[in-house]
Design an enzyme around this catalytic site. Structure first.
Site, PDB file in Angstrom:
ATOM      1  N   GLY A  29      54.145 103.540  63.904  1.00 33.60           N
ATOM      2  CA  GLY A  29      54.488 105.236  64.019  1.00 33.60           C
ATOM      3  C   GLY A  29      56.149 105.587  63.026  1.00 33.60           C
ATOM      4  O   GLY A  29      56.596 103.986  63.033  1.00 33.60           O
ATOM      5  N   ASN A  30      56.103 106.663  63.226  1.00 32.81           N
ATOM      6  CA  ASN A  30      57.254 107.022  63.278  1.00 32.81           C
ATOM      7  C   ASN A  30      57.544 108.632  62.471  1.00 32.81           C
ATOM      8  O   ASN A  30      56.792 109.163  62.727  1.00 32.81           O
ATOM      9  CB  ASN A  30      56.948 106.660  61.013  1.00 32.81           C
ATOM     10  CG  ASN A  30      56.260 106.672  60.171  1.00 32.81           C
ATOM     11  OD1 ASN A  30      55.285 107.612  60.389  1.00 32.81           O
ATOM     12  ND2 ASN A  30      55.074 105.894  60.063  1.00 32.81           N
ATOM     13  N   THR A  45      61.906 101.494  58.754  1.00 34.39           N
ATOM     14  CA  THR A  45      60.716 100.320  58.726  1.00 34.39           C
ATOM     15  C   THR A  45      61.073  99.688  59.654  1.00 34.39           C
ATOM     16  O   THR A  45      62.083  99.179  59.637  1.00 34.39           O
ATOM     17  CB  THR A  45      60.319 100.185  57.411  1.00 34.39           C
ATOM     18  OG1 THR A  45      59.374  99.731  57.101  1.00 34.39           O
ATOM     19  CG2 THR A  45      60.810  99.597  56.128  1.00 34.39           C
ATOM     20  N   GLU A  78      55.990 104.898  55.332  1.00 35.28           N
ATOM     21  CA  GLU A  78      55.373 105.937  55.024  1.00 35.28           C
ATOM     22  C   GLU A  78      56.177 107.414  54.829  1.00 35.28           C
ATOM     23  O   GLU A  78      55.619 108.649  55.018  1.00 35.28           O
ATOM     24  CB  GLU A  78      54.594 105.984  57.071  1.00 35.28           C
ATOM     25  CG  GLU A  78      53.751 104.775  56.419  1.00 35.28           C
ATOM     26  CD  GLU A  78      52.205 104.777  56.404  1.00 35.28           C
ATOM     27  OE1 GLU A  78      52.211 106.072  55.098  1.00 35.28           O
ATOM     28  OE2 GLU A  78      51.722 104.426  56.535  1.00 35.28           O
ATOM     29  N   HIS A  99      49.617 106.393  66.745  1.00 36.86           N
ATOM     30  CA  HIS A  99      48.752 105.518  66.555  1.00 36.86           C
ATOM     31  C   HIS A  99      48.080 105.360  67.834  1.00 36.86           C
ATOM     32  O   HIS A  99      47.677 104.491  68.694  1.00 36.86           O
ATOM     33  CB  HIS A  99      48.495 104.052  65.711  1.00 36.86           C
ATOM     34  CG  HIS A  99      49.037 104.344  64.552  1.00 36.86           C
ATOM     35  ND1 HIS A  99      49.468 102.673  64.525  1.00 36.86           N
ATOM     36  CD2 HIS A  99      49.682 104.508  63.793  1.00 36.86           C
ATOM     37  CE1 HIS A  99      50.748 102.583  62.758  1.00 36.86           C
ATOM     38  NE2 HIS A  99      50.054 103.958  62.259  1.00 36.86           N
ATOM     39  N   HIS A 160      43.311 105.162  60.780  1.00 35.60           N
ATOM     40  CA  HIS A 160      44.774 104.811  60.756  1.00 35.60           C
ATOM     41  C   HIS A 160      44.967 105.138  62.414  1.00 35.60           C
ATOM     42  O   HIS A 160      45.574 104.560  62.731  1.00 35.60           O
ATOM     43  CB  HIS A 160      44.628 105.266  59.683  1.00 35.60           C
ATOM     44  CG  HIS A 160      46.503 105.444  59.297  1.00 35.60           C
ATOM     45  ND1 HIS A 160      47.336 105.075  58.325  1.00 35.60           N
ATOM     46  CD2 HIS A 160      47.163 104.979  60.248  1.00 35.60           C
ATOM     47  CE1 HIS A 160      48.851 104.607  58.462  1.00 35.60           C
ATOM     48  NE2 HIS A 160      48.831 104.319  59.826  1.00 35.60           N
TER      49      HIS A 160
HETATM   50  P1  13P Z   1      56.785 102.227  59.897  1.00 31.63           P
HETATM   51  O1  13P Z   1      57.368 100.833  60.419  1.00 31.63           O
HETATM   52  O2  13P Z   1      57.567 101.492  57.801  1.00 31.63           O
HETATM   53  O3  13P Z   1      57.432 103.436  59.589  1.00 31.63           O
HETATM   54  O4  13P Z   1      55.357 102.325  59.708  1.00 31.63           O
HETATM   55  C1  13P Z   1      54.788 102.080  60.652  1.00 31.63           C
HETATM   56  C2  13P Z   1      53.628 102.812  60.644  1.00 31.63           C
HETATM   57  O5  13P Z   1      52.597 102.898  61.526  1.00 31.63           O
HETATM   58  C3  13P Z   1      52.265 102.650  58.995  1.00 31.63           C
HETATM   59  O6  13P Z   1      51.895 103.101  59.664  1.00 31.63           O
END
Ligand code: 13P
Length: 269
Positions: A29-30, A45, A78, A99, A160
């Site tokens: 997640g982001n 990240t 992302e 997700h 995804h």
């Molecule tokens: P990041 O930790 O780089 O944000 O990536 C998590 C993610 O869910 C990629 O789809």
């Protein structure tokens, strides 16, 4: 004047909510928030979004380049996906990617959320399309999302997860909750023999309520009612052309008609 520290704390709070509600596993997640035309705060990240503190949060420019990040932290992998949404939707102030279990299951099965099954989902989201699969961190996902970004505030990402965006962090997060709740209800009602769908006229009445409330963002209700009558229409009018008697769009009528027809066809509306 925005209080950056306050926004960083809010991002951490939303990260906790997403994690605690099981909308992400591990470091997934982001989240990002636009704080000026060329400054965006985003999650780093590779960390659990459930255990962040304000010093984790990075600042990037509109190209996703780092403006500020504490040692050991780099912006989300992302970030290009977030930046594409901001670029193409100037009204958007926050983007959330997660997700969630049921929404992601639909994204994996390749089933968009199009069945009108409850008023809240119809009003908040309309339907939720699936952007075609792209390799995470590449431009493939931004390109795929771009197809839908002018018409929706929520999209599933094939195989995804889900992406939501809005004019505030809380609203972008709430849309993620709505997507997941809708997906969960759709899944469960399918197990119970299949949902009893709302009729076209019930859906149109809900769309009209949305238009009357002047709700912001993009939504299938914004597909101009004039189009259905074969008159010029646009996607930028927020549906208000229904009451104002016409759209003031700079876009060519032909182009708008083609895009409208494509979206309606894809969504099976
Ligand atoms: P990041 O930790 O780089 O944000 O990536 C998590 C993610 O869910 C990629 O789809």
């Amino acid at each position: 004047m925005v209080n950056e520290f306050e926004i960083k704390k809010q991002i951490c709070d939303i990260g906790k909510r997403i994690y605690n509600r099981g909308m992400v596993a591990n470091n997934d997640g982001n989240i990002s928030v636009k704080i000026s035309d060329n400054e965006f705060l985003c999650t780093p990240t590779g960390v659990s979004k459930g255990f962040m503190t304000p010093e984790f949060i990075c600042k990037v420019d509109r190209d996703g380049k780092v403006l500020q990040a504490n040692a050991g932290f780099k912006p989300s992998s992302e970030i290009k996906m977030h930046m594409r949404v901001y670029k193409e939707r100037p009204d958007v102030k926050s983007v959330v990617h997660a997700h969630p279990m049921y929404a992601t299951a639909f994204a994996i099965a390749g089933i968009p959320l199009t069945q009108p099954i409850m008023p809240e989902a119809v009003i908040a989201l309309g339907c939720v399309p699936i952007a075609k699969y792209g390799t995470p961190s590449t431009n493939e996902i931004p390109d795929a999302v771009s197809e839908y970004v002018q018409y929706f505030d929520a999209v599933l990402l094939e195989n995804h997860g889900a992406l939501t965006f809005s004019d505030s962090l809380l609203s972008a997060y709430n849309k993620m909750e709505s997507v997941e709740f809708y997906a969960q209800l759709l899944y469960l009602s399918r197990q119970l023999g299949g949902p009893k769908e709302l009729s076209d006229s019930q859906v149109q009445r809900l769309y009209e309520i949305r238009r009357q409330f002047g709700m912001t963002g993009k939504h299938p209700a914004n597909l101009c009612p004039n189009n259905k009558e074969g008159k010029p229409s646009c996607h930028n009018c927020g549906g208000s052309c229904a009451s104002k008697g016409g759209c003031a769009s700079g876009a060519s009528e032909e182009l708008v008609k083609n895009i409208t027809a494509k979206v309606i066809k894809e969504l099976g509306l």
